[in-house]
Motif scaffolding. Structure first.
Motif, PDB file in Angstrom:
ATOM      1  N   UNK A  71      -0.624   2.365  -8.601  1.00 49.62           N
ATOM      2  CA  UNK A  71      -1.016   1.249  -7.244  1.00 49.62           C
ATOM      3  C   UNK A  71      -1.589  -0.121  -7.441  1.00 49.62           C
ATOM      4  N   UNK A  72      -1.192  -0.408  -9.073  1.00 48.40           N
ATOM      5  CA  UNK A  72      -1.445  -2.275  -8.564  1.00 48.40           C
ATOM      6  C   UNK A  72      -0.838  -3.035  -9.702  1.00 48.40           C
ATOM      7  N   UNK A  73      -0.125  -3.315  -9.345  1.00 50.12           N
ATOM      8  CA  UNK A  73       1.503  -4.780 -10.160  1.00 50.12           C
ATOM      9  C   UNK A  73       0.419  -5.152 -11.038  1.00 50.12           C
ATOM     10  N   UNK A  74       1.348  -5.777 -12.271  1.00 50.62           N
ATOM     11  CA  UNK A  74       0.712  -6.439 -13.321  1.00 50.62           C
ATOM     12  C   UNK A  74      -0.169  -8.135 -12.458  1.00 50.62           C
ATOM     13  N   UNK A  75      -0.825  -8.565 -13.408  1.00 49.06           N
ATOM     14  CA  UNK A  75      -1.581  -9.847 -12.799  1.00 49.06           C
ATOM     15  C   UNK A  75      -0.479 -10.947 -14.164  1.00 49.06           C
ATOM     16  N   UNK A  76       0.306 -10.317 -15.227  1.00 52.54           N
ATOM     17  CA  UNK A  76       1.348 -11.500 -15.995  1.00 52.54           C
ATOM     18  C   UNK A  76       2.406 -10.531 -16.594  1.00 52.54           C
ATOM     19  N   UNK A  77       3.245 -11.086 -16.383  1.00 48.07           N
ATOM     20  CA  UNK A  77       4.445 -10.099 -16.849  1.00 48.07           C
ATOM     21  C   UNK A  77       4.314 -10.348 -17.811  1.00 48.07           C
ATOM     22  N   UNK A  78       4.313 -11.298 -18.604  1.00 55.94           N
ATOM     23  CA  UNK A  78       4.406 -11.284 -20.797  1.00 55.94           C
ATOM     24  C   UNK A  78       3.485 -10.728 -20.937  1.00 55.94           C
ATOM     25  N   UNK A  82       5.968   5.329   8.569  1.00 57.15           N
ATOM     26  CA  UNK A  82       6.018   4.670   6.631  1.00 57.15           C
ATOM     27  C   UNK A  82       6.840   3.581   7.107  1.00 57.15           C
ATOM     28  N   UNK A  83       7.672   3.900   8.070  1.00 50.52           N
ATOM     29  CA  UNK A  83       9.057   3.110   7.340  1.00 50.52           C
ATOM     30  C   UNK A  83       8.957   1.512   7.670  1.00 50.52           C
ATOM     31  N   UNK A  84       9.607   0.919   6.467  1.00 47.55           N
ATOM     32  CA  UNK A  84       9.177  -0.835   6.650  1.00 47.55           C
ATOM     33  C   UNK A  84      10.603  -1.273   7.568  1.00 47.55           C
ATOM     34  N   UNK A  85      10.108  -2.370   8.185  1.00 47.08           N
ATOM     35  CA  UNK A  85      11.293  -3.514   9.433  1.00 47.08           C
ATOM     36  C   UNK A  85      11.265  -4.702   8.702  1.00 47.08           C
ATOM     37  N   UNK A  86      12.497  -5.260   8.433  1.00 49.03           N
ATOM     38  CA  UNK A  86      12.275  -6.752   8.310  1.00 49.03           C
ATOM     39  C   UNK A  86      13.822  -7.083   9.882  1.00 49.03           C
ATOM     40  N   UNK A  87      13.127  -8.608  10.199  1.00 47.62           N
ATOM     41  CA  UNK A  87      13.635  -9.017  11.630  1.00 47.62           C
ATOM     42  C   UNK A  87      14.910 -10.076  11.472  1.00 47.62           C
ATOM     43  N   UNK A  88      15.945  -9.649  11.616  1.00 50.99           N
ATOM     44  CA  UNK A  88      17.307 -10.630  11.385  1.00 50.99           C
ATOM     45  C   UNK A  88      18.000 -11.142  11.980  1.00 50.99           C
ATOM     46  N   UNK A 127       0.521  -1.242  -0.378  1.00 55.27           N
ATOM     47  CA  UNK A 127       0.334   0.596  -0.059  1.00 55.27           C
ATOM     48  C   UNK A 127       1.222   1.354   0.607  1.00 55.27           C
ATOM     49  N   UNK A 128       1.893   0.899  -0.006  1.00 53.35           N
ATOM     50  CA  UNK A 128       2.933   2.236  -0.623  1.00 53.35           C
ATOM     51  C   UNK A 128       3.591   2.560  -1.645  1.00 53.35           C
ATOM     52  N   UNK A 129       1.649   3.140  -1.624  1.00 50.62           N
ATOM     53  CA  UNK A 129       2.090   3.400  -3.855  1.00 50.62           C
ATOM     54  C   UNK A 129       3.036   4.729  -3.876  1.00 50.62           C
ATOM     55  N   UNK A 130       3.520   4.610  -5.029  1.00 55.72           N
ATOM     56  CA  UNK A 130       4.128   4.974  -5.673  1.00 55.72           C
ATOM     57  C   UNK A 130       3.828   6.183  -6.590  1.00 55.72           C
ATOM     58  N   UNK A 131       4.505   7.732  -6.384  1.00 55.09           N
ATOM     59  CA  UNK A 131       3.307   8.791  -6.608  1.00 55.09           C
ATOM     60  C   UNK A 131       4.953   9.746  -7.000  1.00 55.09           C
ATOM     61  N   UNK A 132       4.605  10.609  -8.198  1.00 49.75           N
ATOM     62  CA  UNK A 132       5.234  11.524  -8.735  1.00 49.75           C
ATOM     63  C   UNK A 132       4.146  12.642  -9.671  1.00 49.75           C
TER      64      UNK A 132
END
Length: 682
Positions: free
Chosen positions: A324-331, A566-572, A277-282
């Protein structure tokens, strides 16, 4: 907003939905719809006998597989596409009659494809390269393609030289080496013998050629177009995408390591951001020059090797794009999408920019071979949201079934339809520019200055950016085997700055330049330095190093504080599973030290310690030192502070320790800065 405009907001997705198929839970069939009883065994004469040619299912499956690959793009082969929408901030009818810019709040569906230029489809994302930023607007007046790059200038001035620059920068033909890099003889041989490349090369050697993310890079039309309003008044324009997160880059050592650790780094970053949900904005900006001011500048505004300084030609922000939306099929979507700078709508027209003129031919020609014929506009991702009507009916892969027996103009059998309409009714009509002159093969003298803007760029960037440029030249030209070409590079860029050329010469083992710089340009433009960009911590990614026994209350306070911004994190940690805090809190480990790497994060936070002889301690020190070396923030609390002390990192610039609200605020501010360039290396 008109009701029809509201309908257009999702019209492309509604159209695509018609073509989508969900295979889950379905019975297998052939491509002809015949249900399949067996898909893993060929039809044979006996259990150990030969395969029979009558096995039509085998033939269909294998033939389709053998023909699945289409020719990759000659350039921009490695790309990544996403859907979104564009919303106009205001009416632009004073400047253009383009419908999608006609009123505030009007929304238009878009599809964007980001790409590298030089590398093949299988190359890495973080190579040093120009990048494509192409946007297809599905407007109610037809498709409009805004085909941008991330630098405002290009290598060449005339489209006829495009095959030459591409041949030079691609892998060398005798051995197909090297892949996706400018570090080889033929590119630099082309540069020194075609000195119009100077400005683009300065940008290519700058940090802007290794962006942190697709979400953190600009897009420039490069070419000069026209806006034309309903009264026929024309203005010269260049269009820009301005990322809401600012313009940020990787450092070169980091970029090289990411290429090995995660060659899909930019793809993954954008895909994951949209999924979260962190949509790219320009924001879309336009620079406009009145026709009466065409010759008022010390550069030719039609020269694609020159940028229009924002301080001299201000950027008017006219709308925002949200991806705001990824493709369903790359090709089906990303690979088959076809862009063309000649796909315009009423109110947008061309100029005599000689690079643009070449592009107007090349793009269609490319799609014909890559997508198998003239009907590539019928592929779902390319299809306009408005119905098209003309007499071009045949060709490979035709999908539209045109009824009737007339496919020509003029006719009486169909009452002369489909028929053109007037400009007043919405028909496209080119701007009536008066053009006269002799047929010649020569370039205007106004295109002759190749070094002034390159020097302006050098003068305008910060010291860290200058160091990056020197190091980049040293790396790229240092791979050139021919010492004569190395020397010519040094002599050429002495025309930009003698000090720059001397440092390059010292690093690559050739003589310092014998010429003095011929450009006395002293202008500087703050907009050219990335140090003056937007700075925000939003959507940054933090690696959180923990082992069992961490202070739950303190760590959870920091993690909640990061999330709130709005910062994301990963546990390592050392092992997969969960790590347990001193209380009842446990956290799922996202990565072990071996399944990720510090270069994949914008910062590191540590709240655990360990005996110096343990693997956890050794890996933690590696993560901290790599992060420190790349000028990125580090934060520590509780037991983590001890490791900072033991590694002599504590107290250095961008290295934070403490607890509670103060640590969180300081850490967020440090993240927003992106890099801490004044940091002392230890």
């Amino acid at each position: 907003m008109h009701e029809k405009d509201k309908v257009n907001e999702k019209s492309k997705q509604d159209q695509l939905e018609h073509f989508k198929v969900e295979d889950t839970g379905k019975e297998m069939t052939t491509n002809q719809g015949l249900k399949v009883s067996e898909d893993e065994l060929s039809l044979t004469a006996g259990e150990r006998g030969p395969t029979l040619m009558e096995d039509f299912h085998f033939r269909e499956k294998m033939t389709h597989f053998d023909h699945e690959r289409i020719p990759e793009r000659v350039v921009h082969a490695r790309g990544f596409g996403v859907h979104g929408e564009f919303e106009a901030y205001e009416s632009m009818t004073e400047y253009t009659k383009a419908g999608f810019l006609s009123e505030a709040g009007k929304k238009t569906p878009v599809f964007v494809r980001f790409s590298t230029v030089v590398g093949s489809r299988g190359s890495a994302d973080t190579v040093r390269d120009v990048r494509g930023f192409a946007t297809k607007f599905y407007t109610e007046e037809g498709n409009y393609d805004l085909v941008n790059n991330i630098h405002p200038v290009f290598f060449i001035q005339d489209g006829i030289k495009f095959p030459d620059i591409v041949h030079a920068i691609k892998p060398e033909p005798h051995n197909e080496i090297p892949q996706a890099t400018a570090a080889h003889d033929t590119l630099w041989d082309f540069v020194v013998n075609n000195q119009e490349t100077a400005n683009q090369i300065m940008w290519l050697m700058s940090p802007r050629a290794v962006p942190r993310s697709y979400r953190m890079m600009e897009g420039f039309s490069i070419n000069t177009f026209r806006f034309v309003n309903k009264d026929g008044v024309s203005r010269f324009v260049r269009l820009h995408w301005k990322p809401k997160l600012g313009v940020h880059s990787l450092v070169w050592d980091e970029a090289q390591k990411i290429s090995g650790k995660d060659p899909d780094y930019h793809r993954r970053d954008l895909y994951d951001a949209i999924e979260m949900g962190n949509f790219a904005e320009y924001e879309l900006g336009v620079q406009m020059i009145e026709e009466s001011d065409e010759f008022s500048f010390d550069f030719d505004i039609l020269d694609a090797t020159k940028f229009w300084p924002e301080e001299e030609v201000p950027v008017k922000i006219i709308g925002k794009m949200t991806l705001n939306q990824n493709v369903d099929n790359f090709f089906a979507e990303t690979e088959q999408v076809a862009f063309h700078p000649g796909h315009v709508v009423p109110g947008i027209d061309f100029t005599n920019d000689p690079l643009l003129q070449g592009r107007l031919f090349s793009y269609t020609d490319t799609q014909l071979i890559r997508l198998g014929g003239p009907n590539f506009h019928e592929i779902p991702i390319n299809k306009p949201v408005v119905q098209f009507y003309n007499n071009q009916r045949d060709g490979y892969h035709r999908q539209t079934i045109n009824k009737g027996n007339v496919s020509y103009r003029r006719n009486s059998l169909a009452n002369n339809t489909p028929n053109p309409i007037s400009e007043e009714q919405g028909g496209y009509a080119h701007y009536q520019e008066k053009v006269e002159g002799k047929k010649v093969r020569q370039r205007s003298k106004s295109f002759g200055d190749h070094f002034s803007q390159a020097k302006i760029f050098w003068n305008s960037v910060s010291d860290p950016e200058k160091k990056h440029i020197i190091d980049a030249f040293s790396f790229e030209v240092g791979h050139v085997k021919n010492l004569n070409i190395r020397q010519k590079v040094v002599d050429m860029f002495a025309n930009v700055d003698v000090g720059l050329a001397k440092k390059i010469a010292e690093n690559i083992g050739v003589e310092p330049p014998k010429v003095v710089e011929n450009s006395t340009e002293t202008k500087t433009f703050p907009s050219l330095s990335q140090l003056n960009t937007i700075k925000t911590a939003a959507t940054r990614k933090v690696g959180v190093i923990l082992n069992n026994g961490f202070n739950d209350k303190e760590v959870m306070e920091v993690l909640h504080g990061l999330n709130a911004e709005g910062i994301t994190y990963e546990i390592i940690s050392e092992k997969q599973g969960r790590v347990m805090g001193t209380g009842s809190q446990d956290l799922m480990v996202n990565h072990t030290f071996s399944t990720t790497d510090p270069v994949l994060y914008d910062a590191i936070y540590i709240a655990s310690s360990a005996n110096q002889n343990t693997e956890f301690y050794k890996q933690t020190v590696y993560y901290l030192k790599e992060t420190y070396k790349h000028y990125k923030p580090i934060a520590a609390s509780q037991d983590g502070i001890k490791i900072l002390e033991e590694t002599n990192l504590k107290g250095n610039l961008g290295v934070l320790d403490g607890a509670g609200t103060r640590l969180i605020k300081d850490f967020i501010r440090a993240l927003a800065e992106h890099r801490h360039w004044e940091r002392k290396m230890i």
